[in-house]
Design a protein around this motif. Structure first.
Motif, PDB file in Angstrom:
ATOM      1  N   HIS A   1      -1.015 -13.564  53.652  1.00 52.49           N
ATOM      2  CA  HIS A   1      -1.489 -12.495  52.778  1.00 52.49           C
ATOM      3  C   HIS A   1      -0.730 -12.450  51.459  1.00 52.49           C
ATOM      4  N   ASP A   2       0.582 -12.598  51.537  1.00 50.55           N
ATOM      5  CA  ASP A   2       1.394 -12.523  50.323  1.00 50.55           C
ATOM      6  C   ASP A   2       2.752 -13.139  50.589  1.00 50.55           C
ATOM      7  N   LEU A   3       3.518 -13.312  49.512  1.00 53.06           N
ATOM      8  CA  LEU A   3       4.879 -13.864  49.601  1.00 53.06           C
ATOM      9  C   LEU A   3       5.865 -12.835  49.058  1.00 53.06           C
ATOM     10  N   SER A   4       5.756 -11.610  49.525  1.00 52.80           N
ATOM     11  CA  SER A   4       6.621 -10.540  49.008  1.00 52.80           C
ATOM     12  C   SER A   4       8.091 -10.831  49.247  1.00 52.80           C
ATOM     13  N   PHE A   5       8.414 -11.549  50.309  1.00 52.20           N
ATOM     14  CA  PHE A   5       9.816 -11.860  50.605  1.00 52.20           C
ATOM     15  C   PHE A   5      10.410 -12.795  49.546  1.00 52.20           C
ATOM     16  N   GLU A   6       9.567 -13.531  48.828  1.00 52.47           N
ATOM     17  CA  GLU A   6      10.034 -14.382  47.740  1.00 52.47           C
ATOM     18  C   GLU A   6      10.288 -13.570  46.472  1.00 52.47           C
ATOM     19  N   HIS A   7       9.477 -12.542  46.233  1.00 54.91           N
ATOM     20  CA  HIS A   7       9.535 -11.795  44.983  1.00 54.91           C
ATOM     21  C   HIS A   7      10.412 -10.539  45.074  1.00 54.91           C
ATOM     22  N   LEU A   8      10.516  -9.976  46.263  1.00 47.43           N
ATOM     23  CA  LEU A   8      11.322  -8.765  46.461  1.00 47.43           C
ATOM     24  C   LEU A   8      12.320  -9.005  47.597  1.00 47.43           C
ATOM     25  N   PRO A   9      13.212  -9.975  47.441  1.00 48.47           N
ATOM     26  CA  PRO A   9      14.126 -10.317  48.549  1.00 48.47           C
ATOM     27  C   PRO A   9      15.060  -9.182  48.937  1.00 48.47           C
ATOM     28  N   GLN A  10      15.335  -8.265  47.994  1.00 50.35           N
ATOM     29  CA  GLN A  10      16.245  -7.156  48.285  1.00 50.35           C
ATOM     30  C   GLN A  10      15.680  -6.202  49.325  1.00 50.35           C
ATOM     31  N   MET A  11      14.408  -6.310  49.616  1.00 45.00           N
ATOM     32  CA  MET A  11      13.786  -5.409  50.581  1.00 45.00           C
ATOM     33  C   MET A  11      13.749  -5.988  51.989  1.00 45.00           C
ATOM     34  N   TYR A  12      14.419  -7.113  52.171  1.00 42.03           N
ATOM     35  CA  TYR A  12      14.513  -7.751  53.482  1.00 42.03           C
ATOM     36  C   TYR A  12      15.970  -8.081  53.765  1.00 42.03           C
ATOM     37  N   THR A  13      16.321  -8.150  55.035  1.00 41.26           N
ATOM     38  CA  THR A  13      17.678  -8.558  55.391  1.00 41.26           C
ATOM     39  C   THR A  13      17.834 -10.055  55.125  1.00 41.26           C
ATOM     40  N   PRO A  14      19.071 -10.535  54.948  1.00 40.10           N
ATOM     41  CA  PRO A  14      19.272 -11.985  54.759  1.00 40.10           C
ATOM     42  C   PRO A  14      18.659 -12.814  55.886  1.00 40.10           C
ATOM     43  N   ARG A  15      18.758 -12.322  57.109  1.00 38.41           N
ATOM     44  CA  ARG A  15      18.188 -13.056  58.245  1.00 38.41           C
ATOM     45  C   ARG A  15      16.674 -13.128  58.136  1.00 38.41           C
ATOM     46  N   GLU A  16      16.038 -11.996  57.775  1.00 41.01           N
ATOM     47  CA  GLU A  16      14.584 -11.984  57.628  1.00 41.01           C
ATOM     48  C   GLU A  16      14.144 -12.945  56.525  1.00 41.01           C
ATOM     49  N   ARG A  17      14.841 -12.916  55.395  1.00 36.17           N
ATOM     50  CA  ARG A  17      14.469 -13.806  54.288  1.00 36.17           C
ATOM     51  C   ARG A  17      14.553 -15.269  54.715  1.00 36.17           C
ATOM     52  N   TRP A  18      15.627 -15.611  55.407  1.00 41.89           N
ATOM     53  CA  TRP A  18      15.807 -16.993  55.847  1.00 41.89           C
ATOM     54  C   TRP A  18      14.696 -17.402  56.818  1.00 41.89           C
ATOM     55  N   LEU A  19      14.408 -16.517  57.780  1.00 47.59           N
ATOM     56  CA  LEU A  19      13.368 -16.826  58.763  1.00 47.59           C
ATOM     57  C   LEU A  19      11.997 -16.953  58.105  1.00 47.59           C
ATOM     58  N   PHE A  20      11.661 -16.034  57.206  1.00 50.42           N
ATOM     59  CA  PHE A  20      10.359 -16.077  56.537  1.00 50.42           C
ATOM     60  C   PHE A  20      10.220 -17.340  55.694  1.00 50.42           C
ATOM     61  N   LYS A  21      11.242 -17.646  54.922  1.00 50.16           N
ATOM     62  CA  LYS A  21      11.186 -18.855  54.099  1.00 50.16           C
ATOM     63  C   LYS A  21      10.974 -20.092  54.963  1.00 50.16           C
ATOM     64  N   LEU A  22      11.722 -20.181  56.050  1.00 57.12           N
ATOM     65  CA  LEU A  22      11.639 -21.349  56.921  1.00 57.12           C
ATOM     66  C   LEU A  22      10.285 -21.414  57.627  1.00 57.12           C
ATOM     67  N   ALA A  23       9.912 -20.316  58.323  1.00 56.95           N
ATOM     68  CA  ALA A  23       8.729 -20.341  59.191  1.00 56.95           C
ATOM     69  C   ALA A  23       7.434 -20.353  58.394  1.00 56.95           C
ATOM     70  N   ILE A  24       7.336 -19.521  57.356  1.00 55.69           N
ATOM     71  CA  ILE A  24       6.101 -19.463  56.584  1.00 55.69           C
ATOM     72  C   ILE A  24       5.952 -20.710  55.723  1.00 55.69           C
ATOM     73  N   GLY A  25       7.056 -21.190  55.174  1.00 54.03           N
ATOM     74  CA  GLY A  25       6.992 -22.430  54.408  1.00 54.03           C
ATOM     75  C   GLY A  25       6.534 -23.604  55.261  1.00 54.03           C
ATOM     76  N   TYR A  26       7.069 -23.695  56.485  1.00 52.36           N
ATOM     77  CA  TYR A  26       6.660 -24.773  57.389  1.00 52.36           C
ATOM     78  C   TYR A  26       5.185 -24.643  57.750  1.00 52.36           C
ATOM     79  N   THR A  27       4.759 -23.423  58.048  1.00 47.73           N
ATOM     80  CA  THR A  27       3.357 -23.193  58.396  1.00 47.73           C
ATOM     81  C   THR A  27       2.434 -23.578  57.242  1.00 47.73           C
ATOM     82  N   ALA A  28       2.789 -23.178  56.014  1.00 44.84           N
ATOM     83  CA  ALA A  28       1.950 -23.482  54.853  1.00 44.84           C
ATOM     84  C   ALA A  28       1.799 -24.983  54.661  1.00 44.84           C
ATOM     85  N   ARG A  29       2.871 -25.712  54.827  1.00 44.67           N
ATOM     86  CA  ARG A  29       2.815 -27.168  54.605  1.00 44.67           C
ATOM     87  C   ARG A  29       2.107 -27.884  55.741  1.00 44.67           C
ATOM     88  N   ARG A  30       2.102 -27.278  56.923  1.00 48.11           N
ATOM     89  CA  ARG A  30       1.493 -27.916  58.093  1.00 48.11           C
ATOM     90  C   ARG A  30       0.013 -27.580  58.251  1.00 48.11           C
TER      91      ARG A  30
END
Length: 376
Positions: free
Chosen positions: A93-122
């Motif tokens: 739906h969106d990549l808000s974790f990329e644009h508003l990283p301050q609204m997520y915990t460091p762990r959430e940002r890392w997980l979202f970047k890893l998991a959603i990025g992998y899903t998008a490329r796959r």
């Protein structure tokens, strides 16, 4: 989130209305939800995936269930299993974790970047709900443009103007609304920008003695919502700021219709379904000029800088006191909302499914689809 649930619920119902040929398997993690869907549509089957724990499910039980059920593709939202025996269609739906990283915990940002990025490329296809999000996905993940498909959200037939005074009064009474009101709808979380809305409302009440509208905020608690309640509680107008909590969908049309104005000053959206629902109910809309929101409302809303409390306040004052402006925005909004439908969302989604299955059939030298799966 509530928005993701609304999307998949309406998509499933719209697919059932237009596609009697293909077989679908709906994956659920909660028995009570699975039971509510079982038997609703002839070519839609229900399968329970356990356990409910997200990471165990995504890593192990979901891939196993996909293999066991023999579906031709798996449709997920945001995150797909890292190992999946069938092609993936992913709605991002969106990549808000990329644009508003301050609204997520460091762990959430890392997980979202890893998991959603992998899903998008796959993914064989990435579905997204606005041209804005499509551009964002392409720029962020560098995937081939032909793999990204825009499937705008729709508005349910439930959302129409409610004119019956008794119905409007009943809903007001149910949620403790005593006077005319300004409405906002959305989960209580920092991205919805409710603290600035509350401050703008407070400043407007202080500057304009003639304005006594209440501010009604509809939505269940999301995350980091303490500042929202604190801003309301510390206000001299705290008694006029109403938090309804979760509201069932059947009450929303009357709440929208009874409002003087609907305001949605979100900092970032992939689509922004509440503004579409509000327009469909004929209420004038104020929203942000950021992300996807101008694309959704077109010329049918007042657009403001969501970071500027004074701009939000001025837009509220203008909308409350200018009856001709409200009438014009209402008419424009009704026309704009007619351009969106869940049927169209389903048609575009089905086309993406069929393209993926045809590509699979060609590569495997097999026949037409057996089944498609939608994971909830």
């Amino acid at each position: 989130t509530a928005g993701n649930e609304t999307y998949i619920k309406n998509l499933i119902e719209a697919l059932a209305a237009i596609d009697a040929e293909n077989e679908y398997v709906l994956f659920f993690t909660r028995p009570e939800v699975a039971k509510s869907w079982r038997g609703r549509f002839r070519n839609f089957h229900v399968c329970l995936v356990r356990p409910h724990a997200r990471y165990v499910r995504i890593l192990f039980s979901l891939p196993w269930t996909v293999w066991r059920t023999g579906v031709d593709l798996l449709h997920v939202q945001y995150v797909a299993p890292p190992i999946c025996p069938r092609p993936i269609v992913a709605t991002i739906h969106d990549l808000s974790f990329e644009h508003l990283p301050q609204m997520y915990t460091p762990r959430e940002r890392w997980l979202f970047k890893l998991a959603i990025g992998y899903t998008a490329r796959r993914a064989a296809r990435i579905l997204t709900v606005s041209e804005y999000s499509a551009r964002d996905i392409l720029a962020t993940y560098r995937v081939p443009p032909e793999r990204v498909v825009v499937t705008p959200e729709g508005v349910s037939a439930l959302f129409v103007p409610v004119r019956d005074p008794a119905c409007l009064q009943a809903v007001r009474h149910r949620y403790g609304i005593a006077r005319e009101y300004i409405l906002s709808v959305g989960s209580l979380q920092p991205r919805k920008n409710l603290v600035r809305l509350i401050r703008a409302y407070i400043n407007l009440r202080r500057r304009d003695d003639d304005l006594d509208h209440q501010l009604v905020i509809v939505g269940k608690k999301g995350w980091l919502y303490q500042d929202i309640f604190r801003a309301a509680r510390q206000s001299p107008f705290a008694q006029d700021i109403i938090f309804t909590g979760y509201v069932p969908e059947e009450d929303l049309p009357a709440l929208y219709s009874g409002a003087t104005v609907f305001v949605y000053p979100s900092l970032f959206e992939g689509f922004g379904l509440p503004v579409l629902e509000a327009m469909a109910c004929g209420v004038p809309v104020i929203t942000s000029y950021s992300s996807s929101l101008p694309e959704v409302v077109g010329e049918a809303a007042i657009l403001v800088n969501p970071y500027d409390e004074r701009a939000i306040e001025a837009a509220l004052q203008r909308a409350v006191w200018d009856a001709e402006l409200r009438r014009e925005l209402s008419e424009r909004g009704l026309r704009r909302a007619q351009q969106f439908s869940w049927k169209r969302t389903a048609e575009l989604t089905l086309r993406a499914y069929e393209e993926v299955v045809r590509s699979l059939a060609k590569s495997e030298r097999t026949a037409s689809p057996r089944a498609m799966s939608v994971s909830r």
